[in-house]
Design a protein around this motif. Structure first.
Motif, PDB file in Angstrom:
ATOM      1  N   LYS A  61      -1.214 -11.080   5.322  1.00  0.00           N
ATOM      2  CA  LYS A  61       0.207 -11.324   5.054  1.00  0.00           C
ATOM      3  C   LYS A  61       0.386 -12.527   4.128  1.00  0.00           C
ATOM      4  O   LYS A  61       1.176 -12.491   3.183  1.00  0.00           O
ATOM      5  CB  LYS A  61       0.944 -11.555   6.374  1.00  0.00           C
ATOM      6  N   LYS A  62      -0.376 -13.576   4.394  1.00  0.00           N
ATOM      7  CA  LYS A  62      -0.312 -14.786   3.566  1.00  0.00           C
ATOM      8  C   LYS A  62      -0.860 -14.522   2.168  1.00  0.00           C
ATOM      9  O   LYS A  62      -0.237 -14.885   1.163  1.00  0.00           O
ATOM     10  CB  LYS A  62      -1.115 -15.899   4.247  1.00  0.00           C
ATOM     11  N   GLU A 111       1.527  -1.992   3.922  1.00  0.00           N
ATOM     12  CA  GLU A 111       0.714  -2.854   4.787  1.00  0.00           C
ATOM     13  C   GLU A 111      -0.416  -2.054   5.430  1.00  0.00           C
ATOM     14  O   GLU A 111      -1.582  -2.476   5.418  1.00  0.00           O
ATOM     15  CB  GLU A 111       1.581  -3.485   5.881  1.00  0.00           C
ATOM     16  N   ASN A 151       3.313 -11.245   2.012  1.00  0.00           N
ATOM     17  CA  ASN A 151       4.026 -10.454   3.014  1.00  0.00           C
ATOM     18  C   ASN A 151       4.095  -8.973   2.630  1.00  0.00           C
ATOM     19  O   ASN A 151       5.091  -8.297   2.852  1.00  0.00           O
ATOM     20  CB  ASN A 151       5.420 -11.021   3.272  1.00  0.00           C
ATOM     21  N   ASP A 208      -2.452 -11.825   9.794  1.00  0.00           N
ATOM     22  CA  ASP A 208      -1.747 -13.014   9.299  1.00  0.00           C
ATOM     23  C   ASP A 208      -2.353 -13.508   7.988  1.00  0.00           C
ATOM     24  O   ASP A 208      -1.624 -13.974   7.101  1.00  0.00           O
ATOM     25  CB  ASP A 208      -1.768 -14.138  10.340  1.00  0.00           C
TER      26      ASP A 208
END
Length: 196
Positions: free
Chosen positions: A57-58, A33, A62, A54
């Motif tokens: 992540k989408k 990440e 993830n 976010d």
């Protein structure tokens, strides 16, 4: 409570500083990440990356590097068309490429975490010269690691970018010595080495 000056501009930066930045990280998905965000940040700023977490992540399942390594053109176009996403096909392709290289490191070393922490002999680096007001954007460790990652096929991960990752994942304790997190992290981790 004293904090590093760089985190005082926004609530999202403050929270990241207090809860994540510099905390020793031993989770491969979290490593990926951070590396993904470093690629996306190139030419932009970290505050924006934190605000887009976010969306990342989408778009990137993830941060599941196993899935990302298998993305096809259709998936890449879908990411490009996501509202709020950074519209850089080169960066998205680099992330897919890096996921494949990341998996090869896991195959060789058991985990990316084992690989990256081995460069500091599994110790946290602390610099005395930081306490004297000197700042660095790269060092010999980030040079060596970046060079090795490039040989392994990673993209968008030069020495300055890798230095940022080493700070974020706690291999380098780069909190200001007056910051409350600086001493907390030293107290929590006995395995550190002081560099002049």
């Amino acid at each position: 409570m004293n904090r590093c000056v760089w985190c005082l501009d926004s609530e999202v930066m403050l929270q990241y500083h207090d809860e994540e930045w510099g905390k020793p990280l031993h989770d491969d998905r979290k490593h990926f990440e951070y590396l993904l965000m470093e690629v996306m940040q190139c030419g932009l700023n970290w505050n924006m990356m934190l605000k887009k977490r976010d969306i990342f992540k989408k778009c990137f399942d993830n941060y599941d590097y196993n899935k990302i390594a298998n993305y096809d053109d259709f998936k890449i176009e879908s990411i490009m068309n996501t509202d709020g996403m950074i519209k850089s096909k080169k960066k998205i392709l680099a992330i897919v490429n890096n996921a494949r290289a990341f998996l090869k490191i896991i195959d060789e070393f058991g985990s990316f975490d084992n690989y990256i922490w081995s460069f500091s002999n599994y110790r946290i680096m602390v610099y005395h010269k930081h306490q004297q007001g000197y700042e660095e954007v790269k060092n010999s460790l980030s040079d060596r690691l970046s060079c090795d990652l490039k040989k392994r096929g990673f993209k968008y991960l030069g020495s300055i970018t890798i230095f940022s990752h080493l700070q974020a994942c706690g291999i380098i304790n780069d909190h200001d010595c007056n910051c409350f997190r600086y001493q907390e992290l030293l107290n929590e981790n006995s395995a550190f080495i002081v560099y002049e």
